[in-house]
Design an enzyme around this catalytic site. Structure first.
Site, short mmCIF file in Angstrom:
data_model
loop_
_atom_site.label_atom_id
_atom_site.label_comp_id
_atom_site.label_asym_id
_atom_site.label_seq_id
_atom_site.Cartn_x
_atom_site.Cartn_y
_atom_site.Cartn_z
CG HIS A 151 85.42 2.29 32.42
ND1 HIS A 151 85.94 2.56 33.65
CD2 HIS A 151 84.46 1.37 32.62
CE1 HIS A 151 85.33 1.83 34.55
NE2 HIS A 151 84.41 1.11 33.95
CE1 TYR B 267 87.30 -8.26 36.03
CE2 TYR B 267 85.23 -7.12 36.46
CZ TYR B 267 86.61 -7.11 36.37
OH TYR B 267 87.30 -5.96 36.62
CB THR C 22 88.75 -2.77 39.83
OG1 THR C 22 89.41 -3.16 38.62
CG2 THR C 22 87.97 -1.49 39.62
#
Length: 666
Positions: free
Chosen positions: A380, A494, A507
């Site tokens: 990621h 979240y 993000t």
């Protein structure tokens, strides 16, 4: 940290929800157009160059401090009692007028000195790369492909060959600048046209974004795409490193814990003939080499400093060239020798697997079971859902609509024993002991993870749009009602939203738990008979409207999480003690994400998932289709996944009952 979530909902706008402890705007969503081509080496030849808009993308704005503090306090209200809230409010006001103002000015000055990027890009990379937790479960998510519509094409050898060729077409299309740029079209009839593309390609790159904007089209950042191929994350002491070697032409294939490589590009940069790739894969699938006693792939599941030390020992023990081959491969293909039993089995296999047949550090791996069930598992730190989802969509579309081979095609008559190299690692006793410990740690970790899924089949987007209610808001509302029903609490939640509409945007967080969702949750769970269906329906609409507002703010870079994160990084880097605001228990609580959620919706994707971001949390991957809503949820032993899904299903039943104007039964 946020576990990025995963991905972007294709009916929303620019929002990629990935994936995040970070795992894919208003939630915008790009359309897919690379479908026809004249040259089999490429997916398509876009009239507009791939990176045409990149130079002129607007910069991610730094929110006003007073706006971030107001949004922060609004998000705290449903989580705190009156006394806790008063303390947090006092600390927030003091921070806003004092040290917070100083930190904000420093951030603005820093942002002005770095106009080539966004204010969040550097800190976000540091967050990922400095994290010492293992990447497996803590960061890497997965997204599984839908089966090929033609059943016979799901044969492992056939599908693997076709996916490799399609992935290489995607890679070559990007490198040549032929891939259609990512653009969200608010008015496709005007901007998603041949006439507009012919016009915009002649607009200088420095002005192209403005030309698109005038037509209500919004180009998205594509800077992460160059990390898709030939890339890996290297373990280093205290901070890892991302490396890319775009000169390498070989694919890395794992099977039974053994490592193989063969070229998928020839010396001229052309894709190796599909029949030859097929032959090489067949050779690997028929290789009887036993599983190594010490499978080295387990090392990539270790704590990062431990892995960094062991990697250096690998290098010192004569494995430099072998590791270079692993790191520089275009991507990793993991071939498993068993079929997928059901969705829960699929999630476990694709999210973590057994550990012996994985290399979690590669930018992405395509994992394929022997029945052709396949998925992408991706590291990621290098990027979010924008690039990986585009890759998955294009590979699925191309491999199913333009397959390089058919099940009837025979492999080429080539000597694969010369073309394929099985990599051999030199291990000493210290390395063997390190692998054994890594396996023990891995097994203990994944053993505690539970994954289960649910489908609500009594309604979906079709009904919700009829009532002019956001489908995403309803899904999020069901999690709030469900958790309150299960545990009697409203907790930190979240939902990741992409800021890819800005240069080097990453993000932003949507905070779905609000005073509106708490009020409705308590009404449905504790006293449904107290309210009429009309009153409850009005509460649902208030939740939807507020969620839409939060989503729009996040997509425009106007949330509070990334801003406060950047301020905290500046405070920490100055070497001074953290302000009281950041030491507040309420600040820790709101960042202890119990419900980490991400929406997945794509014609290419069957299922997606990720582990919880905290030990007592849930990892919730979900999708809202026209006539059903689905959830794929993970948790460790402290939480009951099955009960949570039952509570979410009951919550959806109640919500749809209210929308139909009927009373809710307690």
């Amino acid at each position: 940290m946020a576990k990025l979530l995963l991905v972007t909902s294709l009916n929303k706008s620019p929002s990629l929800l990935l994936l995040s402890r970070t795992p894919s705007a208003p939630k915008l969503c790009p359309r897919r157009r690379c479908s026809s081509r004249a040259d089999p080496e490429y997916l398509c030849r876009s009239i507009v160059p791939t990176m045409h808009y990149q130079k002129s993308l607007p910069r991610l704005p730094v929110p006003k401090l007073e706006d971030s503090m107001r949004r922060y306090l609004n998000a705290q209200k449903p989580l705190l009692d009156e006394e806790q809230y008063k303390k947090t409010e006092l600390l927030s006001r003091s921070f806003e007028k004092g040290i917070g103002k100083e930190l904000h000015e420093e951030l603005l000055a820093q942002d002005q000195r770095n106009k080539h990027t966004s204010y969040i890009s550097g800190p976000w990379f540091d967050m990922y790369l400095c994290a010492r937790e293992p990447v497996v479960l803590n960061f890497n998510p997965y997204m599984s492909f839908n089966p090929d519509p033609k059943p016979e094409y799901n044969d492992q050898l056939t599908r693997a060959t076709n996916m490799i060729v399609s992935a290489m077409r995607f890679m070559k299309t990007i490198c040549a600048g032929y891939l259609e740029p990512e653009v969200f079209h608010l008015n496709p009839a005007k901007s998603d046209t041949l006439a507009f593309k012919r016009f915009i390609r002649w607009v200088p790159s420095s002005l192209s974004w403005y030309g698109a904007y005038m037509m209500n089209a919004y180009p998205l950042d594509m800077s992460q795409y160059f990390r898709l191929f030939n890339s890996t994350r290297l373990p280093k002491p205290n901070r890892d490193e991302l490396v890319t070697d775009d000169k390498a032409k070989h694919l890395l294939v794992l099977r039974n814990g053994n490592f193989y490589i063969f070229d998928v590009l020839d010396r001229d940069g052309n894709i190796v003939k599909a029949a030859e790739i097929q032959a090489h894969l067949k050779y690997i699938l028929s290789d009887n080499t036993p599983t190594p006693e010490f499978p080295i792939g387990y090392l990539t599941s270790e704590e990062r400093n431990t892995w960094a030390v062991l990697r250096q020992k690998l290098l010192d023990n004569g494995n430099s060239e072998v590791l270079k081959k692993v790191d520089s491969a275009v991507f990793c293909l993991c071939l498993d020798d068993f079929p997928i039993k059901d969705n829960n089995h699929l999630s476990h296999v694709m999210l973590h697997g057994s550990g012996l047949n994985r290399w979690y550090d590669k930018s992405f791996s395509i994992i394929m079971a022997n029945d052709g069930t396949s998925a992408i598992n991706f590291e990621h730190s290098w990027g979010d859902g924008v690039a990986i989802l585009r890759l998955q969509n294009e590979v699925y579309k191309d491999s199913t609509e333009n397959p390089a081979i058919s099940p009837k095609d025979m492999p080429a008559s080539v000597d694969s024993s010369k073309a394929v190299t099985r990599l051999q690692f030199q291990l000493n006793n210290v390395l063997k002991e390190g692998i054994t410990k890594a396996k023990d740690h891995f097994d203990a970790s994944v053993k505690t993870l539970t994954i289960d899924s649910m489908e609500f089949k009594l309604g979906g987007k079709g009904i919700l749009k009829k009532y002019k209610i956001s489908p995403d808001a309803i899904a999020q509302l069901s999690f709030q009602v469900g958790f309150l029903r299960q545990y009697g609490q409203t907790v930190a939640t979240y939902e990741s939203c992409s800021t890819a509409a800005f240069k080097h945007g990453r993000t932003e967080t949507i905070r779905p738990a609000s005073v509106y969702t708490k009020k409705l949750s308590e009404a449905l769970v504790r006293e449904p008979s107290k309210y009429s269906p009309d009153e409850l329906c009005m509460m649902i609409k208030e939740c939807s409207m507020y969620h839409g507002k939060l989503t729009k703010e996040a997509a425009m870079g106007q949330g509070f999480d990334r801003h406060l994160f950047a301020l905290r990084c500046i405070a920490a880097s100055a070497g001074r003690s953290l302000p009281d605001f950041f030491e507040d228990q309420s600040y820790a609580r709101i960042n202890h994400i119990i419900l980490s959620t991400s929406t997945l919706s794509s014609p290419a994707i069957k299922l997606g998932g990720f582990a919880p971001v905290v030990h007592d949390g849930y990892g919730v991957g979900y999708q809202v289709q026209d006539d059903w809503i689905g959830c794929n949820v993970s948790a460790y032993e402290v939480r009951d996944v099955g009960q949570f899904l039952e509570c979410v299903h009951k919550s959806l039943e109640d919500i749809f009952t209210v929308l139909e104007g009927k009373p809710v039964k307690g």
